[in-house]
Design an enzyme around this catalytic site. Structure first.
Site, PDB file in Angstrom:
ATOM      1  N   LYS A   1       0.550  -0.677   0.190  1.00  0.00           N
ATOM      2  CA  LYS A   1      -0.106   0.178  -0.048  1.00  0.00           C
ATOM      3  C   LYS A   1       0.859   0.998   0.043  1.00  0.00           C
ATOM      4  CE  LYS A   1      -3.945   1.775   2.207  1.00  0.00           C
ATOM      5  NZ  LYS A   1      -4.666   1.811   3.470  1.00  0.00           N
TER       6      LYS A   1
ATOM      7  N   SER B   1      -9.408   2.192   3.016  1.00  0.00           N
ATOM      8  CA  SER B   1      -8.601   3.083   1.993  1.00  0.00           C
ATOM      9  C   SER B   1      -7.837   2.353   1.553  1.00  0.00           C
ATOM     10  CB  SER B   1      -7.692   3.706   3.316  1.00  0.00           C
ATOM     11  OG  SER B   1      -6.828   2.662   3.922  1.00  0.00           O
TER      12      SER B   1
ATOM     13  N   SER C   1      -9.887  -0.820   7.230  1.00  0.00           N
ATOM     14  CA  SER C   1      -9.381  -0.273   5.599  1.00  0.00           C
ATOM     15  C   SER C   1      -8.241  -1.309   5.538  1.00  0.00           C
ATOM     16  CB  SER C   1      -8.791   0.843   6.184  1.00  0.00           C
ATOM     17  OG  SER C   1      -9.017   1.889   6.384  1.00  0.00           O
TER      18      SER C   1
END
Length: 485
Positions: A98, A173, A197
């Site tokens: 990420k 996210s 997330s």
């Protein structure tokens, strides 16, 4: 090794091979890390113009890493950190991280056009641990502004979409990581989670993810509720990632001490286990009939295997959530207020509207809001204590419109969809998302499995058993479509 090496006819889609399958093929000399990386890069080239899951893709660097790995496998010396079973090697396996997990030399926009792009000075702990394995880092994955949305919408990145249906949102996210995993951008992906997330995008994209106990995976920066975790297409691959990610790093002052955990031990006798079933979170958007039915069917499968399933009453209150909302808004408002006006204007309007709600908060309101985080923690631990594990939906509804910032798309009600996930960040309990079924429109529906604090392996074991109970899934969406389009 050459590109003419035969691929197993039972799995012709090499970019969908698991990490376990790839490393076995590397060890047997049937496949090269270069071929595996080339296959994933080809899938990225096919899908990325429509999916937009990646940031800072560097194909040449990835191929160079793959060639170095190929040489190690040919010498019979694949990398595997000292103390780990060599069968857990990830040398040559393609992976992504990420965007908010720092990698040395790569800027971190944090999904926001207001960020200053400065190359990161060092690898964050998850990146450092995975570099030590010889895994092939393909790219970083996208996220929304500051990670504050369960959405693929960002002021910096192009709109990230759900590979099951390009008109739908992957969630967030960890948006790009979930989309990349489902679309076949290699087997291993790492995201982060502070309120859902990891689990929300995993549920909406049909993949597996574990939000580990706080401190199980060292991370930087570390703060209340924030964890990194694996995002994969199978529990087995996630367990293999955990063996590496959970190794210690002094830079995370909240990390757990080194423990001897056999992450390969994924068998569990379900007979006699007491499972709680939570279908009403006590606040937020209620679970739809379709989602509830899928979760109840999963509970029935556990019962048929010998577990006892009992209803779990709601334990969260609106006061807890409103208080936490105030605290989080203020934290983000202080960051936003420190930006010069020209950079404030670049932040996603939804985020600006949300943080501005903290501008007039009084000190007593902020303190009371902060105290609700502890109240939520205590309530979650007490509610789960009578049970070995708890089952619930991941999200109340299947994936929503791709262009929206959240399922309600309303900054005044930003958290209604995280009612089933948020509590376990505050309580520091491990919680996983595993695909349990599909909506009438063919969209994945996630089952959440929650364990007691520190029982990360137990949660993985229960998820592995559910994989067996669930049976074969629908094929992965390697050819991207708009349903009904």
């Amino acid at each position: 090794m050459s590109s003419s090496v035969p691929i197993s006819p039972s799995q012709p889609l090499l970019h969908l091979w698991s990490a376990v399958e790839l490393t076995q093929a590397f060890a047997d000399g049937q496949l090269s890390p270069v071929e595996a990386t080339q296959a994933v890069l080809a899938q990225i080239e096919r899908c990325e113009p429509r999916l937009h899951a990646l940031y800072a893709l560097d194909a040449e660097a990835a191929l160079a890493q793959a060639r170095a790995s190929e040489a190690r496998w040919l010498r019979g010396q694949p990398l595997c950190p000292a103390g780990l079973d060599p069968r857990l090697s990830l040398d040559g396996v393609p992976l992504t991280l990420k965007e908010n997990i720092a990698t040395r030399g790569t800027p971190m926009p944090l999904g926001c056009a207001a960020s200053e792009l400065r190359p990161a000075e060092e690898d964050a702990p998850p990146a450092a641990r995975l570099r030590e394995t010889g895994a092939v880092l393909l790219a970083k994955t996208t996220m929304p502004d500051y990670g504050m949305l369960s959405s693929g919408l960002s002021s910096f990145h192009p709109l990230t979409r759900n590979p099951w249906d390009l008109s739908k949102n992957p969630g967030g996210s960890s948006a790009g990581a979930a989309a990349a995993a489902a679309a076949g951008y290699g087997p291993l992906h790492v995201g982060t989670d502070i309120g859902g997330s990891l689990r929300l995008p995993a549920g909406w994209c049909g993949i597996f993810s574990l939000k580990p106990s706080l401190g199980r995976i060292p991370i930087k920066p570390a703060y209340a509720g924030r964890v990194a975790g694996p995002m994969t297409r199978s529990v087995d691959d996630a367990a293999r990632l955990m063996a590496h990610l959970s190794r210690p790093d002094w830079r995370d002052a909240s990390s757990l001490p080194q423990q001897s955990i056999d992450w390969q031990d994924l068998k569990r006798d379900l007979r006699g286990l007491r499972l709680g079933l939570l279908l009403d979170a006590g606040w937020g958007t209620p679970a739809s009939a379709e989602v509830s039915a899928v979760v109840q069917e999963a509970a029935r499968r556990f019962e048929q295997a010998g577990a006892r399933v009992e209803p779990l009453a709601p334990f969260c209150s609106r006061a807890m959530i409103d208080g936490l909302d105030k605290f989080w808004r203020m934290r983000s408002w202080l960051d936003f207020r420190a930006l010069p006006p020209e950079r404030q204007a670049r932040v996603l309007p939804y985020i600006r509207a949300w943080v501005e709600g903290a501008a007039d908060l009084a000190a007593d309101e902020l303190f009371q809001g902060y105290s609700q985080m502890q109240a939520l923690r205590e309530a979650a631990v007490a509610a789960c204590q009578p049970f070995d594990y708890v089952l619930s939906p991941v999200s109340p509804e299947p994936a929503f419109a791709a262009e929206w910032a959240s399922p309600l798309n309303d900054p005044a009600r930003p958290f209604e969809h995280i009612a089933f996930t948020l509590a376990y960040n505050m309580s520091e309990q491990p919680a996983a998302s595993i695909n349990a079924g599909y909506s009438a429109q063919g969209l994945p529906i996630g089952l959440q499995i929650i364990g007691r604090r520190f029982d990360d392996l137990g949660v993985l074991q229960l998820c592995a058993e559910f994989e067996r109970l669930r049976g074969p899934q629908r094929p992965w969406p390697v050819d991207l479509v708009v349903l009904g389009g």
